[in-house]
Design an enzyme around this catalytic site. Structure first.
Site, PDB file in Angstrom:
ATOM      1  N   ASP A  67       0.820  -1.176   0.143  1.00 48.35           N
ATOM      2  CA  ASP A  67      -0.103   0.053  -0.160  1.00 48.35           C
ATOM      3  C   ASP A  67       0.874   1.269  -0.034  1.00 48.35           C
ATOM      4  O   ASP A  67       2.158   1.134   0.368  1.00 48.35           O
ATOM      5  CB  ASP A  67      -0.914  -0.259   1.176  1.00 48.35           C
ATOM      6  CG  ASP A  67      -1.498   1.163   1.715  1.00 48.35           C
ATOM      7  OD1 ASP A  67      -2.215   1.785   0.888  1.00 48.35           O
ATOM      8  OD2 ASP A  67      -1.306   1.545   2.661  1.00 48.35           O
ATOM      9  N   ASP A  69       0.028   5.200   1.086  1.00 48.90           N
ATOM     10  CA  ASP A  69      -0.236   6.237   1.974  1.00 48.90           C
ATOM     11  C   ASP A  69      -0.224   5.435   3.652  1.00 48.90           C
ATOM     12  O   ASP A  69      -0.815   4.438   3.797  1.00 48.90           O
ATOM     13  CB  ASP A  69      -1.141   6.992   2.049  1.00 48.90           C
ATOM     14  CG  ASP A  69      -1.148   7.995   1.015  1.00 48.90           C
ATOM     15  OD1 ASP A  69      -0.686   9.109   1.172  1.00 48.90           O
ATOM     16  OD2 ASP A  69      -1.808   7.533   0.082  1.00 48.90           O
ATOM     17  N   ASP A  94      -1.814  -0.114   5.551  1.00 49.12           N
ATOM     18  CA  ASP A  94      -2.129   0.228   7.118  1.00 49.12           C
ATOM     19  C   ASP A  94      -3.836   0.598   7.373  1.00 49.12           C
ATOM     20  O   ASP A  94      -4.048   1.126   8.309  1.00 49.12           O
ATOM     21  CB  ASP A  94      -1.452   1.602   7.407  1.00 49.12           C
ATOM     22  CG  ASP A  94      -2.206   2.936   6.470  1.00 49.12           C
ATOM     23  OD1 ASP A  94      -2.411   2.257   5.123  1.00 49.12           O
ATOM     24  OD2 ASP A  94      -2.387   3.894   6.972  1.00 49.12           O
TER      25      ASP A  94
END
Ligand SMILES: O=P(O)(O)OC[C@H]1O[C@H](O[C@H]2O[C@H](CO)[C@@H](O)[C@H](O)[C@H]2O)[C@H](O)[C@@H](O)[C@@H]1O
Length: 374
Positions: A107, A109, A299
Site C-alpha cells: 500500500d 499512504d 495500514d
C-alpha cells in the site's frame, strides 16, 4: 461491554460505514478483523441517529494518537500476541515461504510514506524508494493504492513495478525494467471505466457542497473520489457528514467506505484491493499455483479486503502497519513506515544471501563434475 466495529449497509443509498458499537462481553468475541452482522432492526436504530453514527465512525477511522493516552498496555500486549511484529517473526516468515515465490504487495499512504496533513505532500523518502527498487529486483512487486494510478506513480517513480490505483480499479504492469513481465506484454486493466464521468461529476458536486467547511479537501482519484477531513475541526464533522450523505443520495451507483480521516466514494462494483491482488497474481502466472507466497503490507481499512483474500486462499500473509490495536485480517504487524523499510531490507538481504549460496553450491557441483570427468 466491549467495543467492536460494525459495518452498516444502508441499502437505499448503498453507503457502508464502519461504526464502533458496544457489544456485550458474554457473547464470544468475533475473530480478529471480522465484522459483526447486525439485524435490520438494529440497523434502523443506528440510522435513526445516523449523523452521530457517522461522526463516531469518522472518529474511529484514524484515532488521533495522543502521547499522553497510549493504548492500554494490556490491550496492546494481547493484540501483539495475535499480530506479532513481522520483524520479530522474520525467520518464521522466511521458513513458511520456503520453496515458494514471494510476491510483494505494498500500500502507499501510511505504509511507504508517513501520514501527513496535506495529501499532496505525502512524499516517499529516497531511502524507501531505493529499498523498493531493490525489492523489485528480487520479487515481483506491486503498489496497491486508493490514489489514482498516475498520482501514486508520481510519488513512487519506479517503472519496474506493477501499479493498482483507485483501490485496485486501475491496474498497469511495469513499463520497463522488470523481469516479471509475463510474456513481455503490458498488463492494463480498468474495472470501472464507465464510472469516470460519474466520478468527475460527484467530485465537482462534493467540492461545491463542502466548500464552506474549512479544511475539507476533495480529491479526484479517477475511479473514486476522496473527501478528507483530517484538517477539519471535529465540531464540523457532523455538518460534513450531512453534506456528503445528501450528495451521495443522488448517486445510487456509488458507495462509501472509510480510510484514515477520509471518506472514499467509489463505484458499487465488486472490486477492491483483494480482487486486485488476485488479478495481479493471475497476471503474473500464479493463479492456481500452490508455490506462491504473497505478502501484502498495508495500514488502512481498505487493505483489509486484501488481507482477507490471503486468509481465504491460505497463502502468504498480511502485515498491518499500526501502532495501536485494530481489528484486522492481517497476521503480523509493523509499527510505521520506517519499520516497513527495515522489513523490506531484511527480505532483500535474505534473498541476496540465498542466491549467493545457491550460486556457490552450483559452482562446487560443476567443479566436482569436472574433476570426475578428468
Ligand atoms: O491506499 P492508500 O495508498 O493508503 O491510499 C488511501 C488514501 O491515501 C491518501 O490519504 C491518506 O494519506 C494522506 C497523506 O498522508 C492523509 O492526509 C489522509 O488523511 C489519509 O487518508 C490519499 O490522499 C487518498 O486519496 C487515498 O484514498
Amino acid at each position: 461491554m466491549t467495543q467492536q466495529n460494525v459495518v452498516v449497509s444502508d441499502l437505499k443509498s448503498g453507503i457502508n460505514l464502519t461504526i464502533p458499537v458496544k457489544v456485550p462481553v458474554s457473547k464470544p468475541a468475533p475473530a480478529p478483523g471480522s465484522c459483526i452482522t447486525i439485524s435490520r432492526k438494529t440497523l434502523l436504530e443506528i440510522n435513526g441517529n445516523k449523523i452521530n453514527s457517522w461522526v463516531d465512525s469518522m472518529r474511529a477511522s484514524s484515532p488521533t494518537h495522543h502521547k499522553s493516552t497510549p493504548p492500554l498496555s494490556d490491550d496492546l500486549t494481547s493484540w501483539m500476541v495475535q499480530h506479532p511484529s513481522a520483524l520479530d517473526m522474520f525467520e518464521q516468515i522466511i521458513s513458511a515461504s520456503k520453496g515458494k515465490q514471494i510476491v510483494m504487495f505494498l500500500d502507499y499512504d501510511g505504509t511507504l510514506s508517513p501520514i501527513v496533513e496535506d495529501p499532496d505532500q505525502a512524499f516517499m523518502s529516497d531511502a524507501m524508494r531505493a529499498t523498493v527498487r531493490k525489492l523489485a529486483r528480487y520479487f515481483p512487486t506491486a503498489i496497491v493504492s486508493g490514489r489514482c494510478r498516475d498520482k501514486v506513480y508520481s510519488f513512487v517513480r519506479l517503472a519496474e513495478l506493477y501499479y493498482a490505483g483507485s483501490h485496485g480499479m486501475d491496474i498497469k504492469g511495469p513499463s520497463k525494467g522488470s523481469k516479471y513481465k509475463k510474456g513481455g506484454q503490458a498488463v492494463l486493466f480498468q474495472a470501472a471505466i464507465e464510472f469516470i464521468p460519474m466520478i468527475d461529476e460527484v467530485y465537482k458536486t462534493l467540492q461545491d457542497a463542502t466548500k464552506s467547511i474549512k479544511g475539507v479537501r476533495v480529491e479526484n482519484n479517477k475511479f473514486c473520489a476522496s473527501v478528507h477531513f483530517r484538517s477539519v475541526d471535529e465540531k464540523k464533522w457532523g455538518e460534513l457528514a450531512q453534506q456528503v450523505r445528501s450528495v451521495l443520495k443522488e448517486y445510487p451507483k456509488l458507495r462509501l467506505t472509510q480510510g484514515r480521516k477520509v471518506f472514499e466514494i467509489r463505484p458499487t462494483i465488486k472490486w477492491d484491493k483483494g480482487k486486485a491482488l488476485e488479478f495481479l497474481l493471475e497476471s503474473l502466472g500464479y493463479a492456481n499455483c500452490t508455490d506462491v507466497f504473497p505478502v501484502y503490507i498495508g495500514d488502512d481499512r481498505t487493505d483489509e479486503d486484501a488481507f482477507k483474500v490471503l486468509r481465504e486462499r491460505d497463502q502468504g500473509f498480511g502485515i498491518l502497519v499500526s501502532k495501536i490495536p485494530k481489528d484486522t485480517h492481517a497476521s503480523y504487524s509493523l509499527q510505521e513506515p520506517s519499520e516497513v523499510m527495515v522489513f523490506l531490507r531484511r527480505l532483500v538481504g535474505w534473498k541476496k544471501l540465498t542466491l549467493k549460496r545457491q550460486f556457490r553450491i552450483r559452482r562446487q557441483i560443476e567443479e566436482i563434475k569436472a574433476s570426475l570427468r578428468n
